[in-house]
Structure formats: C-alpha cells, structure tokens
Scaffold this motif. Structure first.
Motif, PDB file in Angstrom:
ATOM      1  N   ILE A  47      13.869   1.729  14.643  1.00 24.27           N
ATOM      2  CA  ILE A  47      12.559   2.067  14.075  1.00 24.27           C
ATOM      3  C   ILE A  47      11.501   1.202  14.744  1.00 24.27           C
ATOM      4  CG2 ILE A  47      11.137   2.020  11.989  1.00 24.27           C
ATOM      5  CD1 ILE A  47      13.681   2.633  10.405  1.00 24.27           C
ATOM      6  N   SER A  48      10.426   1.845  15.140  1.00 19.56           N
ATOM      7  CA  SER A  48       9.289   1.140  15.715  1.00 19.56           C
ATOM      8  C   SER A  48       8.027   1.937  15.389  1.00 19.56           C
ATOM      9  CB  SER A  48       9.445   1.010  17.234  1.00 19.56           C
ATOM     10  OG  SER A  48       9.270   2.270  17.852  1.00 19.56           O
ATOM     11  N   CYS A  49       6.883   1.422  15.802  1.00 23.44           N
ATOM     12  CA  CYS A  49       5.630   2.140  15.560  1.00 23.44           C
ATOM     13  C   CYS A  49       5.553   3.421  16.377  1.00 23.44           C
ATOM     14  CB  CYS A  49       4.435   1.235  15.834  1.00 23.44           C
ATOM     15  SG  CYS A  49       4.276  -0.088  14.611  1.00 23.44           S
ATOM     16  N   ALA A  50       6.454   3.584  17.344  1.00 24.37           N
ATOM     17  CA  ALA A  50       6.522   4.852  18.072  1.00 24.37           C
ATOM     18  C   ALA A  50       6.911   5.988  17.127  1.00 24.37           C
ATOM     19  CB  ALA A  50       7.518   4.752  19.226  1.00 24.37           C
ATOM     20  N   LYS A  51       7.566   5.665  16.007  1.00 24.75           N
ATOM     21  CA  LYS A  51       7.913   6.670  14.994  1.00 24.75           C
ATOM     22  C   LYS A  51       6.702   7.032  14.131  1.00 24.75           C
ATOM     23  CE  LYS A  51      12.438   6.629  15.737  1.00 24.75           C
ATOM     24  NZ  LYS A  51      13.179   7.758  16.226  1.00 24.75           N
ATOM     25  N   ALA A  52       5.629   6.226  14.217  1.00 22.42           N
ATOM     26  CA  ALA A  52       4.409   6.456  13.434  1.00 22.42           C
ATOM     27  C   ALA A  52       3.187   6.338  14.343  1.00 22.42           C
ATOM     28  CB  ALA A  52       4.334   5.450  12.286  1.00 22.42           C
ATOM     29  N   PRO A  53       3.088   7.211  15.368  1.00 20.82           N
ATOM     30  CA  PRO A  53       1.948   7.116  16.280  1.00 20.82           C
ATOM     31  C   PRO A  53       0.637   7.450  15.576  1.00 20.82           C
ATOM     32  CG  PRO A  53       3.192   9.114  16.707  1.00 20.82           C
ATOM     33  CD  PRO A  53       3.972   8.329  15.683  1.00 20.82           C
ATOM     34  N   GLU A  54      -0.451   6.944  16.144  1.00 20.46           N
ATOM     35  CA  GLU A  54      -1.756   7.101  15.505  1.00 20.46           C
ATOM     36  C   GLU A  54      -2.167   8.556  15.326  1.00 20.46           C
ATOM     37  OE1 GLU A  54      -2.538   6.890  19.878  1.00 20.46           O
ATOM     38  OE2 GLU A  54      -1.295   5.745  18.512  1.00 20.46           O
ATOM     39  N   ASP A  55      -1.719   9.456  16.209  1.00 21.99           N
ATOM     40  CA  ASP A  55      -2.117  10.857  16.040  1.00 21.99           C
ATOM     41  C   ASP A  55      -1.426  11.486  14.827  1.00 21.99           C
ATOM     42  OD1 ASP A  55       0.312  10.681  17.488  1.00 21.99           O
ATOM     43  OD2 ASP A  55      -0.026  12.617  18.460  1.00 21.99           O
ATOM     44  N   VAL A  56      -0.171  11.144  14.584  1.00 23.43           N
ATOM     45  CA  VAL A  56       0.559  11.668  13.424  1.00 23.43           C
ATOM     46  C   VAL A  56       0.010  11.059  12.135  1.00 23.43           C
ATOM     47  CG1 VAL A  56       2.813  11.721  12.262  1.00 23.43           C
ATOM     48  CG2 VAL A  56       2.655  12.193  14.724  1.00 23.43           C
ATOM     49  N   VAL A  57      -0.135   9.741  12.127  1.00 20.52           N
ATOM     50  CA  VAL A  57      -0.634   9.038  10.934  1.00 20.52           C
ATOM     51  C   VAL A  57      -2.065   9.479  10.633  1.00 20.52           C
ATOM     52  CG1 VAL A  57      -1.166   6.768   9.943  1.00 20.52           C
ATOM     53  CG2 VAL A  57       0.926   7.087  11.299  1.00 20.52           C
ATOM     54  N   GLY A  58      -2.905   9.503  11.660  1.00 26.47           N
ATOM     55  CA  GLY A  58      -4.304   9.886  11.468  1.00 26.47           C
ATOM     56  C   GLY A  58      -4.474  11.314  10.976  1.00 26.47           C
ATOM     57  N   ALA A  59      -3.677  12.241  11.524  1.00 22.99           N
ATOM     58  CA  ALA A  59      -3.788  13.645  11.102  1.00 22.99           C
ATOM     59  C   ALA A  59      -3.396  13.814   9.639  1.00 22.99           C
ATOM     60  CB  ALA A  59      -2.922  14.535  11.991  1.00 22.99           C
ATOM     61  N   LEU A  61      -3.396  11.549   7.248  1.00 22.32           N
ATOM     62  CA  LEU A  61      -4.316  10.843   6.357  1.00 22.32           C
ATOM     63  C   LEU A  61      -5.767  11.286   6.545  1.00 22.32           C
ATOM     64  CD1 LEU A  61      -2.889   7.210   6.658  1.00 22.32           C
ATOM     65  CD2 LEU A  61      -2.380   8.936   4.911  1.00 22.32           C
ATOM     66  N   GLN A  62      -5.987  12.164   7.512  1.00 23.06           N
ATOM     67  CA  GLN A  62      -7.327  12.637   7.848  1.00 23.06           C
ATOM     68  C   GLN A  62      -8.258  11.480   8.207  1.00 23.06           C
ATOM     69  OE1 GLN A  62      -8.655  15.379   4.795  1.00 23.06           O
ATOM     70  NE2 GLN A  62      -6.833  16.649   5.020  1.00 23.06           N
ATOM     71  N   LEU A  63      -7.715  10.581   9.085  1.00 18.71           N
ATOM     72  CA  LEU A  63      -8.457   9.421   9.563  1.00 18.71           C
ATOM     73  C   LEU A  63      -8.385   9.378  11.086  1.00 18.71           C
ATOM     74  CD1 LEU A  63      -7.039   6.747   7.084  1.00 18.71           C
ATOM     75  CD2 LEU A  63      -9.269   7.893   6.938  1.00 18.71           C
ATOM     76  N   ASN A  64      -9.412   8.851  11.712  1.00 15.86           N
ATOM     77  CA  ASN A  64      -9.428   8.675  13.160  1.00 15.86           C
ATOM     78  C   ASN A  64      -8.936   7.255  13.447  1.00 15.86           C
ATOM     79  OD1 ASN A  64      -9.869   8.948  15.883  1.00 15.86           O
ATOM     80  ND2 ASN A  64     -12.091   8.685  15.736  1.00 15.86           N
ATOM     81  N   GLY A  85     -12.145   3.476   8.882  1.00 14.82           N
ATOM     82  CA  GLY A  85     -13.035   2.935   7.869  1.00 14.82           C
ATOM     83  C   GLY A  85     -12.420   1.917   6.928  1.00 14.82           C
ATOM     84  N   ALA A  86     -11.115   1.913   6.755  1.00 15.07           N
ATOM     85  CA  ALA A  86     -10.447   0.963   5.877  1.00 15.07           C
ATOM     86  C   ALA A  86      -9.167   0.505   6.563  1.00 15.07           C
ATOM     87  CB  ALA A  86     -10.117   1.602   4.531  1.00 15.07           C
ATOM     88  N   LEU A 150       6.227   2.226   3.352  1.00 11.23           N
ATOM     89  CA  LEU A 150       5.016   1.905   2.604  1.00 11.23           C
ATOM     90  C   LEU A 150       3.829   2.359   3.448  1.00 11.23           C
ATOM     91  CD1 LEU A 150       4.014  -1.354   0.844  1.00 11.23           C
ATOM     92  CD2 LEU A 150       2.635  -0.560   2.750  1.00 11.23           C
ATOM     93  N   VAL A 151       2.887   3.037   2.833  1.00  6.35           N
ATOM     94  CA  VAL A 151       1.642   3.438   3.497  1.00  6.35           C
ATOM     95  C   VAL A 151       0.491   2.922   2.649  1.00  6.35           C
ATOM     96  CG1 VAL A 151       0.168   5.357   4.207  1.00  6.35           C
ATOM     97  CG2 VAL A 151       2.648   5.511   4.528  1.00  6.35           C
ATOM     98  N   THR A 152      -0.418   2.171   3.275  1.00 11.36           N
ATOM     99  CA  THR A 152      -1.633   1.701   2.617  1.00 11.36           C
ATOM    100  C   THR A 152      -2.814   2.193   3.430  1.00 11.36           C
ATOM    101  OG1 THR A 152      -0.590  -0.294   1.732  1.00 11.36           O
ATOM    102  CG2 THR A 152      -2.971  -0.343   1.961  1.00 11.36           C
ATOM    103  N   SER A 153      -3.770   2.814   2.740  1.00 12.09           N
ATOM    104  CA  SER A 153      -4.944   3.342   3.442  1.00 12.09           C
ATOM    105  C   SER A 153      -6.045   3.661   2.435  1.00 12.09           C
ATOM    106  CB  SER A 153      -4.567   4.612   4.217  1.00 12.09           C
ATOM    107  OG  SER A 153      -4.381   5.691   3.322  1.00 12.09           O
ATOM    108  N   GLY A 154      -7.143   4.165   2.959  1.00 10.42           N
ATOM    109  CA  GLY A 154      -8.223   4.654   2.115  1.00 10.42           C
ATOM    110  C   GLY A 154      -8.047   6.122   1.771  1.00 10.42           C
TER     111      GLY A 154
END
Length: 171
Positions: A47-59, A61-64, A85-86, A150-154
């Motif tokens: 497991i690494s952050c490659a499993k949670a890339p910014e495009d997947v996470v952002g889409a 969560l609807q965040l850039n 933003g957060a 665990l996911v923490t966001s706005g």
C-alpha cells in the motif's frame, strides 16, 4: 602574514567540512512522493499513496488536489494533499482488527471529535466531525478485513464514503 592567516582559515574550513556529514539532497519534485521507510516492507503490504492518487481522491471528494506527500510509519501509510481549501488526508493502516479499530475509535472520540457509528459500511465504520459553521473537517474511518482507511477533508460524508469504497476496490 594576512595571506597566511587567510590560507590557514580556508584550510581549517576544508578540514572541518570533511568532518561533517554529507547533507541530504532536497526532495525531488514533479510527481515523486518523499517517504519515510517502513519498519519492514511487508507491514504495509504494497500500500502506498499510488493507491490514492490525487485525481481519484479529488474526483470523489469534489476537490482540486495536488500530489500527495507520503509518510510510512510501520503499518500506517499517510497521504497528505495540498489544495481543496482544507486539509485533506487519506490514511491506510494494515494489520487492523476489530479490537484495534474499536480502540482507535475510542481515542479518536477522546480528541474532541463528535463520533458516530456508521452501520452497514464495510466491516466497521464511524464518522467524526471537528469544527462548526463553514470550517468543518469531516473524518470517515472504515475497516475491511485487515485494512483500515481514514479520510479527513472538508467534503461531506457521502463523498468520503464514495472515496473509501473506491480505495478498498483499488487494494
């Protein structure tokens, strides 16, 4: 005599520089994620952050979001994202079981978070909220088998649920 003193001073600095450790190079940019090595590679089970890339996470969560900064500590992989933003974070923990999950939930609630069970979402799950009004950090924690996410966001809990389900599918 002044040239001799200057030469001695320069030679002294060269000798002193040879006695100090080599400085670490600055982290590379442009897609690489600096990380702290795990105690053993098997503890994070690939497991690494490659499993949670910014495009997947952002889409979800609807965040850039920008590339995550990865930290590995034993059985925990933490991905911190800039943008949106957060503060946005995804945390994977391997070797989790029901007892460890319950203990984590208890500790989480002890930090001033409003904690609620989230029934029928993977093996175990709960949510937490910190803040009020326009500045709210939502956290969703779920366990499926030996992995806890665990996911923490706005973002809202429905968006976080969507992301957690997608991340479990990527493992």
């Amino acid at each position: 005599m002044t040239i001799e003193k200057a030469l001695v001073a320069v030679l002294g600095l060269i000798v002193l520089a040879g006695c100090t450790s080599t400085p670490h190079s600055a982290p590379a940019t442009g897609g690489t994620t600096p990380s702290t090595p795990a105690t053993t590679p098997s503890e994070v089970a690939g497991i690494s952050c490659a499993k949670a890339p910014e495009d997947v996470v952002g889409a979800a969560l609807q965040l850039n979001l920008n590339h995550p900064r990865e930290t590995i500590n034993g059985t925990v992989v933490t991905c911190q994202y800039d943008g949106g933003g957060a503060s946005t974070m995804v945390r994977f923990q391997t070797k989790s079981d029901a007892a460890a999950f319950a203990k984590g939930k208890e500790e989480f609630g002890g930090n001033g978070q409003k904690v609620k069970d989230l029934p029928d979402f993977h093996d175990n799950a709960y949510t937490g909220t910190l803040g009020t009004g326009e500045v709210v950090q939502n956290t969703l924690v779920a366990r499926k088998g030996p992995v806890e996410i665990l996911v923490t966001s706005g973002a809202n809990f429905e968006q976080e649920k969507k992301l957690v389900t997608q991340l479990f599918e990527r493992l």
